[in-house]
Design an enzyme around this catalytic site. Structure first.
Site, PDB file in Angstrom:
ATOM      1  CB  SER A 162     -51.159  30.025  80.115  1.00 51.33           C
ATOM      2  OG  SER A 162     -50.292  30.316  81.250  1.00 51.33           O
ATOM      3  N   GLY A 163     -51.775  32.933  81.846  1.00 49.18           N
ATOM      4  CA  GLY A 163     -51.522  34.414  82.134  1.00 49.18           C
ATOM      5  C   GLY A 163     -52.556  35.338  81.853  1.00 49.18           C
ATOM      6  CB  THR A 167     -55.432  31.054  89.065  1.00 46.24           C
ATOM      7  OG1 THR A 167     -55.127  30.019  88.081  1.00 46.24           O
ATOM      8  CG2 THR A 167     -55.434  30.582  90.605  1.00 46.24           C
ATOM      9  CG  ASN A 211     -49.561  33.051  84.566  1.00 45.41           C
ATOM     10  OD1 ASN A 211     -48.915  34.003  85.434  1.00 45.41           O
ATOM     11  ND2 ASN A 211     -50.688  32.720  84.950  1.00 45.41           N
ATOM     12  CB  SER A 214     -49.406  29.008  84.161  1.00 45.22           C
ATOM     13  OG  SER A 214     -50.193  28.425  83.180  1.00 45.22           O
ATOM     14  CB  SER A 215     -54.421  27.132  86.651  1.00 50.86           C
ATOM     15  OG  SER A 215     -54.391  27.790  87.730  1.00 50.86           O
ATOM     16  N   GLY A 416     -58.538  28.180  78.721  1.00 49.51           N
ATOM     17  CA  GLY A 416     -59.215  28.486  77.541  1.00 49.51           C
ATOM     18  C   GLY A 416     -58.695  28.086  76.303  1.00 49.51           C
ATOM     19  CD  GLU A 418     -53.272  26.359  76.480  1.00 44.56           C
ATOM     20  OE1 GLU A 418     -53.489  26.741  77.664  1.00 44.56           O
ATOM     21  OE2 GLU A 418     -52.999  25.423  76.138  1.00 44.56           O
TER      22      GLU A 418
END
Length: 1408
Positions: A162-163, A167, A211, A214-215, A416, A418
């Site tokens: 994330s971040g 996206t 982020n 973040s998605s 990804g 985590e």
């Protein structure tokens, strides 16, 4: 050099707690068996690094290899080399993209960069991967090219934590596909595909601590293409939406964006009925403590999505339903039920109670507060999950297409690997998905390596790589973690503790990838491919069950709000379209129990969707993008080594490096190797003709171990470290050569200095020794000698002066005498010339006077004779002719005397006049008969007054004898005169008869012509009646005639003809219509002409010669319409004859505007075709071709291109560009294109050459070197010489190359001091600040002796450039067109002299 050798001055990497790895230099040679390594750190600290039993530290790559576009091109492949290369590119060069084999590593800059415009897209379009700098567009282009070339589906897999920018990267990839595959339809499918991104981001993205956007779900978007490779539709699949975020957010986090957008728009009319309030009023939106994102306006963002979602607001109020004292009149419960059209009583009851069904009875049991809250949250998550699926379904319907899909490109935007301080069920599923993706990635990398080796005919050996199948089996196989979790979920009394205990019993000490934490009984550890992750078991069962009580489901299913009711209906499971393709299966069989509830757990759903995803990916060709988050503070271009290394290990980049390092990571073509290392070759080796053989010979001599390299068909494969060794040899050779040069230069300099000092010492010694030898006697003698010399020199000089003076006087005397004589001769000649002119002019004046007087006398005499003759004829008719004759003779005796005087003065001229008079008298006398005697006497007296000898010379002796004796001499003379007059009259008669005959002939001819004209006039009325019928017939025939005319080929027809001849013929037809004053004919002809030209341009849209031909003729036709329009401004330069040909009856200004627009259209197509022909030559010719032999402007990179990225383009040079320009120029000149138009076209071409070259330079770091700047400047000089040769210096084409010229100068100039920065600021006025900084950051040394531009120097230049007010745009717009102007140039050719060649076959045309 063996990899285990460590010599003095080699640099190595050693571990560091702060920077992960630290560079150090070896200060003492290392030998096998030594226990320590003597190092010198970069800060000057000495360190004894222990190496026994620890392994040797990894070697550092030479500086020349640092900053490579591809990590696999590094000679030493290991973690510190990768980390350092990424840091140099990201921090110093400001480059966020780097290749790692087939992976694109993307660093999040946390800053907007000008590298995503349409110009960048067009620059990467059609380029092979590796030809340009790494970019997300390069990966997208590779996928698009492979799809178009191989007709195989492609996938772009974008992953990262994330971040990291997943996206954004996926969005840019889809934007690239939408731009390069524009369809011609009106559906605008590309816009719809791009428009889906803001919608999915609104409902699926949220602010997290890492982020702001973040998605919180995985997304796989299939972009469908037809057979023409144009987008026809798309389809979206989503994975593992983070539903828990709907009901819970950590500190400084937010819920999904859409809630805040709705709350910010609560006062809008369309949202008032939803009864929304501020985000602070709702539990679900205020848990994180911060409802606002800095720099984001939620109300503005809502404008993009407000037309799509209404239901979202209908469940926001449920979060404020409290259970401490629930009442039916609760405000938020009423709003919730009102919006969803539900029964308040039932909702209130079943939110607080649950129904337990047993075999014998049904029990309704009240829930505790905690259970009620969980039920409420579960309902909220369920509704949002269905809503999210509904939105995705609606998007898919909007992107649905009716035609057949030919191929597709999938873009996977997925989380990804985590690992957090507390990892739960979501992280477990995410890491499970990444394990599957990593397995697929490893197999694909292994496959590509094998293909590369087989392609180059290199023996293939099995490479050991990490296989994570055991970890996958641990999770998904029979009796795996997921199956045990689903099994525990089936049990009514199942708990997280029981499930965890089962895991301990099954896997502790039995599976090496499963561990139990030492200090915890509620967690477990899994050894993933990236790292160990500790998962906390609390909440696993609840999240996996995702349970909502059936009674609440039934209530929502029976809602009168149809959309809500549809959410909870049973839907069939989608079927994968790739079941017949390759699949990835686990080593152990995955059991799928038939129980319906078991199959609907979150884990089983996710496993099924992941199975379908892997099935899809294995049926496509994957392309990988790994997004890296450089720091957690979101600072622009800040590099946190610890965080980056952690992500590199997790995303598979280091695994790719490890696989590459085990084989032959460095791969150079033979040409690249020869160009780079020719300095290491001997003269004998260079004498060989086969470069491939030369490379083999050199390598066998330099590297003794043949296992360190392999010779392929087109490339040389090196093991790790060998390229660095070759670079060291090359640097040593260059250093040795530099030392030799320095030695000789310094020797020469010191010797020169020594000789200068020696000479100075000798001079000083000489003066010093002479000073000691001087005495008094020597001084006197010297003084006496000086005196003697003075007098002697004075005497000699005086003698010489006197001699020179005498000589000068003598020379002056002779020169003056010569000049005086010459002047006298000139004056004498002028005097004689004046005398001659005087006499000549007097003679000429007298002669001119005599001629005038003679002419006047002749006129007078002729006039008097005519009067006398007339008077005589009048008297003859009188009754007394004799008396008339006497009177006549008496009266004119005076005139006879005058004749006598004239005879004396002018014997010849007056003879004829006397003869006339005598003949007249003779005729009179003969008519008098008897009285003639008296008259003869009188005549005799008259004749006697004239000397006979003036008449005697006329008759021959024979004629004199024939005369009667009684007539004396005058009688004979009268006879002669009579004959002369008769002959004269006879000749005049004949002349008159001839003239009369000619006049009669003319009369007859004119009579016939009058009769013919009368006949034509009679027929004219009939012709006028048939003209209108003929016009309609000619209208149809003209199209046929013009068809031949428009198909005229420029070559072979217009050669050696008048430029613009077809245009003149067209105007003649216009003038004919004007001559007839027929408006219908003119309108029809102009319409046919313009439509015909448009048709031929459309049919030959890619034919440069046809476009040039018709551009020239359209321009000439337009000028003819202006020149002969009759308007004064266009008639100033016309000849009088041209003005007579002007149009009389029609104003064609409207048609001139139509032709002008048509000419502009042809010009733009004309420029487009030229640009299309020359554009493929620009970069190879201007940038890649080495115009200066012996100066290589680029270094080989060793980049390993994809097998599909075959360079199938022709090899172009600078000569190719010049030849193409010459072809354009000659064709335009041959077709008679106006000089001004030609200059404008050349200016446009030169702008394209400069813009394309400069844009490519910006995107190719390997081209930014000093030597390449020299090459570019040389190529620019060739273009300038071409302009000079064609006499086009005034076209302003040279000025369009100024930005490229300044860029080349910038590459060559020194870039160290403040003065250098100031010079760059003052000189580079045509480059923007962004472009200057880009070149400075991209500057790449070719040799070790060159230095990179320091970041401090770049900052100095950037600070100076901040004062500029230019556009912050990196790329030049290659599509920009200069405004075209059509100058008015009147034709010098008159219409009447223009001839139509017979080869045109235009016999149907007649001249007016």
């Amino acid at each position: 050099m063996s990899y285990s050798d460590r010599f003095k001055y080699n640099r190595v990497w050693i571990p560091d707690n702060e920077e992960v790895w630290q560079s150090a230099e070896i200060t003492k040679n290392y030998r096998t068996g030594d226990h320590v390594l003597h190092l010198l750190l970069e800060d000057g600290t000495e360190l004894n690094y222990p190496v026994d039993p620890a392994p040797l530290p990894p070697l550092r790559n030479p500086d020349i290899l640092v900053g490579e576009n591809d990590l696999t091109a590094l000679s030493y492949l290991h973690e510190p080399a990768v980390l350092h290369n990424l840091k140099v590119r990201f921090v110093e060069s400001k480059l966020i993209y780097t290749y790692s084999g087939i992976i694109l590593v993307a660093m999040n800059p946390y800053k907007q960069l000008p590298i995503y415009g349409d110009a960048i897209i067009h620059a990467y379009s059609g380029q092979n991967m590796g030809d340009m700098d790494p970019h997300i567009f390069a990966v997208a282009e590779e996928a698009y090219k492979q799809m178009a070339r191989n007709n195989r589906n492609q996938s772009v897999i974008v992953s990262g934590e994330s971040g990291a920018g997943k996206t954004v990267s996926a969005r840019y990839a889809m934007r690239y596909f939408a731009t390069v595959s524009k369809s011609n339809s009106n559906a605008h499918v590309e816009d719809k595909v791009l428009a889906s991104n803001p919608i999915t981001e609104a409902v699926g993205n949220a602010k997290t601590t890492r982020n702001d956007n973040s998605s919180r779900f995985g997304k796989y978007t299939e972009i469908s293409f037809d057979q023409r490779h144009q987008i026809i539709g798309a389809n979206m699949r989503t994975y593992l939406l983070e539903k828990s975020r709907v009901v819970f957010q950590s500190e400084n986090e937010r819920n999904y964006h859409i809630f805040y957008q709705l709350c910010a728009s609560a006062l809008q009319p369309e949202f008032k009925h939803l009864k929304l309030g501020h985000a602070e009023e709702f539990n679900y939106t205020r848990m994180g403590g911060n409802t606002v994102i800095e720099g984001v306006d939620d109300r503005v963002d809502m404008m993009e999505t407000q037309k799509t979602f209404t239901l979202l607001a209908k469940r926001a109020g449920s979060s404020n339903v409290y259970f401490s004292s629930l009442k039916l009149e609760d405000k938020h419960l009423n709003i919730f039920c009102e919006l969803l059209d539900l029964d308040n009583d039932k909702v209130a009851q079943w939110l607080c109670h649950r129904k337990i069904i047993t075999a014998s009875e049904t029990v309704i049991k009240p829930m505790t507060k905690l259970q009620a809250l969980n039920a409420r949250d579960a309902l909220a998550k369920k509704i949002y999950s269905h809503l999210f699926d509904f939105i995705v379904e609606r998007i898919n319907k909007a992107l649905h297409f009716s035609g057949k899909q030919h191929t597709f490109i999938g873009v996977l935007d997925i989380y990804g690997f985590e690992t957090f301080d507390v990892n739960s069920f979501e992280q477990f599923c995410i890491n499970y998905a990444n394990e599957k993706l990593q397995q697929q990635f490893n197999l694909h990398v292994f496959k590509l390596e094998q293909e590369e080796y087989m392609k180059e005919d290199i023996p293939w050996t099995l490479i050991d790589f990490y296989d994570n199948q055991p970890v996958i089996d641990l999770i998904e196989a029979k009796m795996g973690i997921l199956e045990l979790l689903d099994e525990e979920c089936l049990l009514p009394q199942g708990t997280d503790e029981n499930w965890l205990q089962k895991l301990y019993n099954n896997y502790i000490n039995k599976n090496p990838f499963f561990q139990k934490p030492k200090m915890s009984n509620t967690s477990f550890i899994i050894q993933h491919f990236a790292d160990k992750v500790e998962y906390k078991s609390e909440g696993f069962l609840e999240k996996n069950r995702d349970t909502v009580y059936e009674v609440l489901i039934d209530i929502l299913r029976n809602s009168k709000f149809h959309l809500c009711a549809d959410f909870f209906q049973d839907h069939p499971v989608p079927i994968s379209p790739f079941r017949s393709t390759i699949t990835v299966k686990s080593a152990k069989t995955v059991v799928k129990p038939p129980n319906k509830q078991f199959r609907t757990t979150v884990g089983s759903k996710f496993r099924s969707s992941l199975y379908l995803l892997m099935e899809t990916l294995n049926a496509t060709t994957p392309h990988y993008v790994r997004c890296i988050k450089p720091n957690d503070e979101k600072l622009p271009f800040e590099f946190d080594s610890k965080r980056v290394v952690q992500q590199l290990r997790a995303c598979g980049v280091l695994e790719t490096i490890r696989i590459s390092a085990q084989s032959y990571p460095s791969r150079w073509t033979y040409i690249e190797f020869f160009s780079r290392y020719s300095i290491l070759m001997t003269q004998h080796e260079l004498s060989l003709s086969d470069k491939k053989k030369i490379c083999k010979t050199v390598l066998q001599r330099l590297i003794q171990d043949p296992n360190q390299y392999q010779f392929g068909r087109t490339k040389i494969f090196f093991r790790a470290g060998q390229v660095a060794y070759l670079e060291k040899l090359r640097s040593d050779k260059l250093r040795q050569a530099c030392i030799v040069i320095q030695k000789n230069v310094r020797s020469w300099h010191q010797r020169k200095k020594f000789l200068r000092i020696k000479q100075a010492a000798v001079t000083i010694q000489q003066y010093f020794h002479g000073q000691q030898a001087i005495t008094a006697t020597a001084l006197k003698q010297a003084w006496a000698a000086i005196i003697i010399q003075k007098y002697c020199r004075g005497y000699i000089v005086r003698k010489l002066c006197q001699l020179i003076r005498v000589a000068a006087i003598t020379i002056q005397a002779y020169v003056r005498g010569f000049l005086a004589r010459k002047k006298f001769q000139k004056m004498l000649k002028e005097h004689k010339a004046v005398i001659l002119q005087k006499y000549a002019r007097a003679w000429l004046a007298r002669r001119r006077f005599q001629n005038i007087r003679r002419f006047v006398l002749n006129i007078q005499l002729s006039y008097r004779v005519q009067r006398l003759q007339k008077k005589l004829e009048d008297q003859v008719d009188d009754k007394n002719p004799f008396m008339f004759s006497i009177n006549f003779l008496s009266m004119h005796f005076f005139y006879c005397e005058s004749i006598t005087f004239l005879v004396m003065r002018n014997k010849v001229c007056v003879c004829a006049c006397v003869c006339v008079c005598v003949c007249v008298f003779w005729d009179i006398i003969i008519g008098l008969n008897s009285q003639g005697v008296q008259v003869l006497e009188l005549l005799q007296l008259y004749v006697n007054t004239v000397p006979c000898f003036y008449f005697g010379f006329v008759l021959t002796p024979g004629e004199r004898i024939l005369l009667p004796k009684s007539y004396s001499v005058c009688s004979f003379q009268f006879l002669f005169f009579n004959r002369v007059l008769e002959s004269q009259f006879q000749s005049q008669k004949e002349n008159y008869e001839k003239e009369i005959e000619a006049l009669n002939f003319k009369v007859v001819h004119l009579s016939q012509e009058i009769i013919h004209l009368q006949k034509l006039f009679r027929e004219e009325n009939d012709i006028n009646d048939s003209i209108r019928l003929e016009v309609s017939r000619l209208t149809s025939e003209n199209m046929v005639r013009f068809k031949y005319y428009r198909d005229l080929k420029p070559r072979g027809v217009v050669v050696n003809m008048i430029p613009g001849l077809p245009a003149y013929i067209l105007f003649m037809c216009v003038r004919y219509a004007d001559y007839l004053n027929d408006g219908d004919m003119l309108k029809s002809f102009m319409s046919i002409t313009t439509n015909g030209i448009k048709q031929v341009i459309k049919e030959h849209a890619e034919d440069f010669e046809i476009l040039s031909f018709w551009l020239s003729n359209t321009y000439h036709f337009l000028n003819c319409l202006k020149q002969y329009s009759g308007e004064e401004e266009f008639m100033k330069q016309n000849t009088p004859r041209q003005n007579m040909n002007c149009l009389k009856h029609f104003d064609l200004s409207e048609y001139r505007q139509i032709l002008s627009d048509l000419a502009i259209r042809i010009y733009h197509q004309f420029i487009l075709v030229m640009e299309k022909n020359i554009q493929p030559m620009i970069v190879p010719g201007m940038l890649e071709h080495e115009s200066l032999q012996g100066i290589s402007g680029m270094k080989p990179t060793g980049f390993r291109k994809r097998s599909s990225s075959i360079d199938d383009t022709d090899t172009y040079t600078m000569t190719s560009i010049l030849q193409q320009l010459s072809y354009f120029y000659s064709t335009m000149c041959q077709n008679g294109l106006d000089t001004e138009l030609l200059k404008q076209a050349v200016k446009q071409l030169f702008f394209l050459i400069g813009a394309v070259t400069l844009n490519s330079l910006f995107l190719r770091k390997d081209m930014c070197s000093c030597r390449k700047g020299m090459q570019i400047r040389c190529n620019i000089s060739y273009l300038e010489e071409w302009l000079k040769e064609k006499n086009l210096q005034s076209s302003s084409a040279k000025e369009t190359l100024e930005p490229l010229s300044q860029a080349a100068w910038l590459l060559q100039v020194k870039k160290i001091t403040d003065d250098d920065a100031k010079e760059i600021y003052e000189h580079c006025t045509s480059l923007s600040a962004v472009q200057i900084v880009k070149i400075l950051n991209s500057y790449t040394p070719i040799d070790d002796f060159e230095k990179r531009v320091s970041p401090s120097f770049v900052r100095k230049v950037q600070a100076m450039l901040n004062n500029r007010e230019d556009i912050p745009q990196l790329m030049l717009d290659t599509k920009y067109l200069f405004q075209v102007t059509f100058p008015y140039t009147p034709s010098p050719h008159a219409l009447e002299i223009i001839q139509i060649p017979s080869s045109f076959k235009l016999g149907f045309l007649t001249r007016v």
